[in-house]
Design an enzyme around this catalytic site. Structure first.
Site, PDB file in Angstrom:
ATOM      1  N   SER A   1      45.077  68.607  13.803  1.00 37.49           N
ATOM      2  CA  SER A   1      45.362  69.304  15.071  1.00 37.49           C
ATOM      3  C   SER A   1      46.489  68.660  15.885  1.00 37.49           C
ATOM      4  O   SER A   1      46.423  68.621  17.109  1.00 37.49           O
ATOM      5  CB  SER A   1      44.084  69.431  15.914  1.00 37.49           C
ATOM      6  OG  SER A   1      43.117  70.211  15.225  1.00 37.49           O
TER       7      SER A   1
ATOM      8  N   LYS B   1      49.346  74.946   3.539  1.00 36.43           N
ATOM      9  CA  LYS B   1      48.090  75.384   2.898  1.00 36.43           C
ATOM     10  C   LYS B   1      48.321  76.758   2.247  1.00 36.43           C
ATOM     11  O   LYS B   1      49.426  77.014   1.771  1.00 36.43           O
ATOM     12  CB  LYS B   1      46.954  75.390   3.920  1.00 36.43           C
ATOM     13  CG  LYS B   1      46.918  74.082   4.720  1.00 36.43           C
ATOM     14  CD  LYS B   1      45.726  73.924   5.594  1.00 36.43           C
ATOM     15  CE  LYS B   1      45.815  72.571   6.301  1.00 36.43           C
ATOM     16  NZ  LYS B   1      44.636  72.264   7.092  1.00 36.43           N
TER      17      LYS B   1
ATOM     18  N   GLU C   1      43.697  61.539   7.961  1.00 40.09           N
ATOM     19  CA  GLU C   1      43.325  62.823   8.545  1.00 40.09           C
ATOM     20  C   GLU C   1      41.806  62.879   8.717  1.00 40.09           C
ATOM     21  O   GLU C   1      41.083  63.230   7.770  1.00 40.09           O
ATOM     22  CB  GLU C   1      43.764  63.971   7.634  1.00 40.09           C
ATOM     23  CG  GLU C   1      45.261  64.027   7.406  1.00 40.09           C
ATOM     24  CD  GLU C   1      45.707  65.427   6.999  1.00 40.09           C
ATOM     25  OE1 GLU C   1      46.557  65.988   7.701  1.00 40.09           O
ATOM     26  OE2 GLU C   1      45.186  65.962   6.012  1.00 40.09           O
TER      27      GLU C   1
ATOM     28  N   GLU D   1      40.669  69.270   2.074  1.00 39.56           N
ATOM     29  CA  GLU D   1      40.242  70.589   1.561  1.00 39.56           C
ATOM     30  C   GLU D   1      40.128  70.566   0.044  1.00 39.56           C
ATOM     31  O   GLU D   1      39.268  71.227  -0.531  1.00 39.56           O
ATOM     32  CB  GLU D   1      41.225  71.666   2.053  1.00 39.56           C
ATOM     33  CG  GLU D   1      41.033  71.930   3.545  1.00 39.56           C
ATOM     34  CD  GLU D   1      42.298  72.322   4.293  1.00 39.56           C
ATOM     35  OE1 GLU D   1      43.277  72.759   3.661  1.00 39.56           O
ATOM     36  OE2 GLU D   1      42.294  72.186   5.533  1.00 39.56           O
TER      37      GLU D   1
ATOM     38  N   GLY E   1      42.202  71.441  11.702  1.00 37.64           N
ATOM     39  CA  GLY E   1      42.057  72.879  11.967  1.00 37.64           C
ATOM     40  C   GLY E   1      41.004  73.188  13.015  1.00 37.64           C
ATOM     41  O   GLY E   1      40.612  74.346  13.184  1.00 37.64           O
TER      42      GLY E   1
ATOM     43  N   HIS F   1      44.067  65.805  -0.202  1.00 40.95           N
ATOM     44  CA  HIS F   1      43.767  66.487   1.060  1.00 40.95           C
ATOM     45  C   HIS F   1      42.270  66.791   1.146  1.00 40.95           C
ATOM     46  O   HIS F   1      41.638  67.104   0.143  1.00 40.95           O
ATOM     47  CB  HIS F   1      44.580  67.781   1.179  1.00 40.95           C
ATOM     48  CG  HIS F   1      44.512  68.356   2.554  1.00 40.95           C
ATOM     49  ND1 HIS F   1      43.443  69.104   2.969  1.00 40.95           N
ATOM     50  CD2 HIS F   1      45.340  68.237   3.618  1.00 40.95           C
ATOM     51  CE1 HIS F   1      43.631  69.429   4.240  1.00 40.95           C
ATOM     52  NE2 HIS F   1      44.780  68.923   4.659  1.00 40.95           N
TER      53      HIS F   1
ATOM     54  N   ASN G   1      52.213  71.016   6.215  1.00 39.80           N
ATOM     55  CA  ASN G   1      51.354  71.445   5.103  1.00 39.80           C
ATOM     56  C   ASN G   1      50.938  72.889   5.381  1.00 39.80           C
ATOM     57  O   ASN G   1      50.074  73.133   6.211  1.00 39.80           O
ATOM     58  CB  ASN G   1      50.131  70.522   5.027  1.00 39.80           C
ATOM     59  CG  ASN G   1      49.095  71.014   4.043  1.00 39.80           C
ATOM     60  OD1 ASN G   1      49.379  71.853   3.183  1.00 39.80           O
ATOM     61  ND2 ASN G   1      47.883  70.497   4.168  1.00 39.80           N
TER      62      ASN G   1
HETATM   63  P1  PGA Z   1      45.915  71.028  11.173  1.00 40.66           P
HETATM   64  O1  PGA Z   1      45.906  70.582   9.636  1.00 40.66           O
HETATM   65  O2  PGA Z   1      47.180  70.483  11.785  1.00 40.66           O
HETATM   66  O3  PGA Z   1      45.904  72.532  11.141  1.00 40.66           O
HETATM   67  O4  PGA Z   1      44.686  70.451  11.791  1.00 40.66           O
HETATM   68  C1  PGA Z   1      46.322  69.302   9.251  1.00 40.66           C
HETATM   69  C2  PGA Z   1      46.175  69.125   7.765  1.00 40.66           C
HETATM   70  O5  PGA Z   1      45.180  69.611   7.197  1.00 40.66           O
HETATM   71  O6  PGA Z   1      47.028  68.516   7.103  1.00 40.66           O
END
Ligand code: PGA
Length: 249
Positions: A212, A11, A166, A96, A172, A94, A9
């Site tokens: 992460s 983003k 998640e 976000e 992140g 997601h 992903n």
């Molecule tokens: P990340 O993001 O691996 O940077 O923690 C995962 C995600 O948001 O799908």
């Protein structure tokens, strides 16, 4: 046997030139046959990526879509539009999108319905926040997210669903759920799916972990019985780290 999946992903990262350079590197790689690999670039790069990967094992995925078929929704993109540029898989829910764009359970349920209607595959994301885990509410929160936006689908639609657990506190942040925490939650999710749909559906649906995941922790996380792969943010932006994760099963 459930599908093993690694999905990147991106983003809001990688413009056209950066995407192209990633794709050049990606095409030099050898992919394990048993792993389904996906990348989700920004809308502006979707068609280019799709065309570039058309004869390649990596699938191009959208990060979002609007629930309406068309209309006065400035800035939005429909399932039909995605399909018209070759995209058949979309990330929905997601954290976000939930946090910064106010996507609530009802909106997400509508998005799920719209994607299913267009025969798209959904990567449905959900997960608890840190406070939920600290107050021991994480199982209830996850159950409610699934009940409110996903569990209404018909049994035959489940073949279009991939789940991505998640935990928001791990996205992140460099903080991952321990492999044991991931396994515990994935087993719980599978049990809830068995209750809401059927044991067969629960046994067949792929549940990814996200938050992460890096080359140095992927093997341990993917080694857990109910973890079928990962949704990868930061570590999917470079071919090397992404491929290390793809090869971590
Ligand atoms: P990340 O993001 O691996 O940077 O923690 C995962 C995600 O948001 O799908």
């Amino acid at each position: 046997m459930r599908k093993q999946i690694v999905a990147g992903n991106w983003k809001m990262n990688h413009d056209l030139a950066e995407t192209e350079s990633f794709l050049v590197g990606l095409k030099e790689q050898v992919f394990p046959e048993e792993v389904t690999v996906m990348i989700a670039p920004s809308f502006t790069q979707l068609h280019h990526t799709y065309k570039s990967l058309r004869d390649h094992p990596v699938t191009t995925v959208a990060q979002n879509m609007h629930q309406a078929a068309n209309g006065a929704f400035t800035g939005e993109v429909s399932a039909k539009m995605l399909k018209s540029v070759g995209i058949n898989t979309v990330i929905i829910g997601h954290s976000e999108r939930r946090a910064y764009f106010n996507e609530d359970h009802d909106t997400l349920a509508e998005k799920v319905n719209a994607a299913i209607e267009e025969d798209m595959t959904i990567i449905f994301c959900f997960g608890e926040e840190l406070n939920d885990r600290k107050s021991d509410a994480h199982f209830d929160v996850v159950k409610k997210q699934l009940e409110d936006s996903l569990f209404h689908i018909s049994d035959h639609s489940w073949k279009q669903v991939i789940l991505a657990y998640e935990p928001v506190w791990a996205i992140g942040t460099g903080e991952t759920a321990s492999p044991e925490q991931a396994q515990e939650m994935h087993a719980f999710i599978r049990k809830e799916i068995a209750a809401a749909a059927s044991q067969k559906i629960a046994d067949e649906v792929s549940i990814l972990y996200g938050g992460s995941v890096k080359p140095n922790n992927a093997t341990e996380i993917f080694g857990k019985k109910d973890v079928d792969g990962g949704l990868i943010g930061g570590a999917s932006l470079a071919v090397d780290s992404f491929m290390e994760i793809v090869n971590s099963f």
